[in-house]
Design an enzyme around this catalytic site. Structure first.
Site, PDB file in Angstrom:
ATOM      1  N   HIS A 226       0.849  -1.188   0.000  1.00 52.01           N
ATOM      2  CA  HIS A 226       0.000   0.000   0.000  1.00 52.01           C
ATOM      3  C   HIS A 226       0.883   1.236   0.000  1.00 52.01           C
ATOM      4  O   HIS A 226       1.991   1.225   0.544  1.00 52.01           O
ATOM      5  CB  HIS A 226      -0.915   0.013   1.237  1.00 52.01           C
ATOM      6  CG  HIS A 226      -2.037   0.996   1.150  1.00 52.01           C
ATOM      7  ND1 HIS A 226      -1.889   2.310   1.496  1.00 52.01           N
ATOM      8  CD2 HIS A 226      -3.325   0.851   0.727  1.00 52.01           C
ATOM      9  CE1 HIS A 226      -3.035   2.939   1.316  1.00 52.01           C
ATOM     10  NE2 HIS A 226      -3.920   2.080   0.845  1.00 52.01           N
TER      11      HIS A 226
ATOM     12  N   ASP B 189      -8.044  -4.503  -0.450  1.00 54.09           N
ATOM     13  CA  ASP B 189      -8.554  -4.883  -1.762  1.00 54.09           C
ATOM     14  C   ASP B 189      -8.374  -6.368  -2.037  1.00 54.09           C
ATOM     15  O   ASP B 189      -9.081  -6.941  -2.869  1.00 54.09           O
ATOM     16  CB  ASP B 189      -7.837  -4.077  -2.855  1.00 54.09           C
ATOM     17  CG  ASP B 189      -8.016  -2.586  -2.678  1.00 54.09           C
ATOM     18  OD1 ASP B 189      -9.171  -2.151  -2.612  1.00 54.09           O
ATOM     19  OD2 ASP B 189      -7.009  -1.871  -2.571  1.00 54.09           O
TER      20      ASP B 189
END
Length: 436
Positions: free
Chosen positions: A312, A370
Site C-alpha cells: 500500500h 482490496d
C-alpha cells in the site's frame, strides 16, 4: 493546526549558498510534524519539488489518521477495529460528519434525516436514458451526481451551514439509490425505489437485486458484509480522490460537483479499481500450483505481471482493514457453502506463500483491503463493474466531511500547485512561409 499560536513555534533552517532562512515547524496530535513553507517562494525565490505530493501536507485535518508503519487507522481518533465491531455505517457517517459518536437521540434524528432524502427528484431518472445500456456504471455516476446540483438549489450555498448540512444528508442518502439505478439500467431491469424500514446496507442490496415480481429477502450476512465494506472504505485521509474533492472545493464549487470530481478520480484503476484487479490476477494465476511461477514473475522487473492486493502507498505494515475483511470473507463463503471455493483457496494460499517469501517480507508487501473485498463482492453476486461504484458510495461521507472541514478552515485558499518548467525558453513566432 494544533500548534498553540501563543507560543513561539519551532524553526527549521534552510541554507542556500550563504543565506539562511527560517520557517516555522508545527506539530500535529499524531504523525510527522510539518515545516510551514508558505513563504518559501517569496523569501527565497525557490519552490519545492514533490511529485505525487508524497512529502507535502496540503491541509490541516482532524478527520482521519493513518500510521502506515504501525498499521493503524483512526476515524476521529477511534481505531477502525473497534468501529467495525461495534458500529454500523450510519453511525460512522455521523462520527465523521460531527466529530463525535452520537447519543441515542442524535442517532435516531440522523437516521431520519438520511431516510428522508433517499428518494430522487423524479426528473433525474430521465438522465439515465441518455446513456448507452453498456455504459460503465462509474461513467453514469459521474454524470448523475454532478447533475444533482441542477435539482437541489437550496443546498448550493456553501457558506450557509444549514445548506451544507442538507447537501451532506442528500449525498449520503442518494448515493445508494443512484448506484443501484446505474446497475439496474445496465442490465435492463426496472428501478427499485428505496424504503425506510431497512438498514442503509440492506436498502442498497434490495435496490440492486430486488425485482417487482417477487419478494426480496435481505441476507443478513450479506447485509453485514456490505456494511463492513462501507465502514472500511468511508475515509482514508488525503488520498487521490479526497484531494481532488478538496481541490475542486477550494474554488467554491458546489458540493455535488466536488463529489462528482471525487468519483472521477476514484474511477482510476490505480485508486478505486484495485479489488477488481485482484480478481483478474487470481483468475490469471488460475490454480495454487501456478503460484510459485507467478511469484517469480512478480519479482522480475522486466515482466509486466504485478501482484495485486499486496502492499500500500501508505501502509508499510499489515493493512488493519485487511484483517477485518479476511474474517468477513470466511463468514460470507461459509454462508454460501463455498468454504472450498477455489478462488478463495487460491487467495489464502497466495497470502501464505507470499508472507513467507523473503522478497515480499523484506519489502513489507502485506495483503491490503482490496485483496479480500473483491472476493466478498464476487461471492455476493455483485458484478466487477460495480466494485468501484460501491467504493464511491462508501467514500462519499469521507469526501463531504473533508469538503466541510475545508470550507470551515480560515486558512483555506484556492488550490494552485506550482511546477518545475522544463519546456522551451521564450522564442519568436515564425510565419508559416518562413518555417523550415
Amino acid at each position: 493546526m494544533s500548534q498553540n499560536t501563543n507560543q513561539t513555534p519551532d524553526k527549521a533552517t534552510l541554507i542556500i549558498g550563504e543565506q539562511k532562512f527560517e520557517f516555522p515547524i508545527y506539530h500535529g496530535t499524531e504523525g510527522p510534524s510539518v515545516i510551514d513553507i508558505q513563504k518559501l517562494l517569496s523569501q527565497t525565490g525557490y519552490l519545492t519539488y514533490d511529485p505525487g505530493f508524497t512529502s507535502t501536507a496540503s491541509c490541516s485535518s482532524a478527520v482521519t489518521f493513518i500510521d502506515g508503519d504501525a498499521g493503524r487507522l483512526l476515524y476521529r481518533g477511534y481505531p477502525i477495529e473497534q468501529l467495525a465491531e461495534y458500529s454500523d455505517f450510519l453511525e460512522i457517517c455521523y462520527l465523521l460528519m460531527h466529530g463525535e459518536l452520537p447519543k441515542l437521540s442524535q442517532r435516531a434524528q440522523f437516521s431520519e434525516h438520511i431516510t428522508y432524502h433517499t428518494l430522487l427528484h423524479e426528473q433525474i431518472i430521465s438522465f439515465f436514458n441518455g446513456f448507452r445500456r453498456d455504459a460503465h456504471p462509474m461513467a453514469v455516476m459521474v454524470g448523475v451526481v454532478g447533475a444533482l446540483s441542477a435539482f437541489y438549489h437550496d443546498s448550493l450555498d456553501i457558506h450557509d451551514k444549514k445548506a451544507r448540512d442538507t447537501a451532506t444528508y442528500r449525498l449520503i442518502a442518494k448515493m445508494p439509490t443512484l448506484a443501484a439505478m446505474a446497475y439496474k439500467y445496465t442490465i435492463g431491469q426496472p428501478f427499485v425505489y428505496p424504503i425506510n424500514s431497512t438498514s442503509y446496507a440492506g436498502n442498497f442490496l434490495r435496490m440492486m437485486f430486488a425485482v417487482p415480481t417477487e419478494e426480496y429477502i435481505i441476507n443478513p450476512i450479506f447485509e453485514k458484509a456490505l456494511d463492513l465494506i462501507l465502514i472500511l472504505h468511508a475515509d482514508h485521509e488525503q488520498n487521490a480522490s479526497t484531494a481532488t474533492v478538496r481541490l475542486a472545493g477550494s474554488s467554491a464549487a458546489n458540493p455535488f460537483a466536488c463529489v462528482a470530481s471525487g468519483i472521477a478520480a476514484l474511477w482510476g484503476p490505480a485508486h478505486g479499481g484495485a479489488n477488481e484487479a485482484v480478481l483478474k490476477m487470481l483468475n490469471e494465476i488460475g490454480h495454487v500450483d501456478n503460484i510459485p511461477l507467478f511469484l517469480e514473475k512478480a519479482k522480475d522487473k522486466n515482466d509486466p505481471f504485478r501482484l495485486m492486493g499486496f502492499g500500500h502507498r501508505v501502509y508499510k505494515n499489515f493493512d488493519p482493514r485487511a484483517t477485518l475483511m479476511r474474517e468477513m470473507c470466511h463468514k460470507v463463503l461459509d454462508q454460501l457453502g463455498q468454504q472450498d471455493d477455489p478462488l478463495f483457496e487460491l487467495a489464502l494460499e497466495l497470502e501464505a506463500i507470499a508472507l513467507k517469501d523473503e522478497y515480499f517480507v523484506s519489502r513489507k508487501l502485506y495483503p491490503n483491503v482490496d485483496f479480500y473485498s473483491g472476493i466478498i463482492l464476487k461471492a455476493m453476486k455483485i458484478p466487477t463493474s460495480m466494485f468501484t461504484v460501491i467504493f464511491s458510495v462508501a467514500r462519499t461521507i469521507g469526501w463531504v466531511t473533508h469538503w466541510r472541514e475545508m470550507i470551515s478552515d480560515p486558512n483555506q485558499k484556492i488550490g494552485r500547485p506550482r511546477q518545475l518548467y522544463s519546456g522551451n525558453v521564450e522564442r519568436n513566432f515564425i510565419p508559416m512561409q518562413n518555417r523550415k
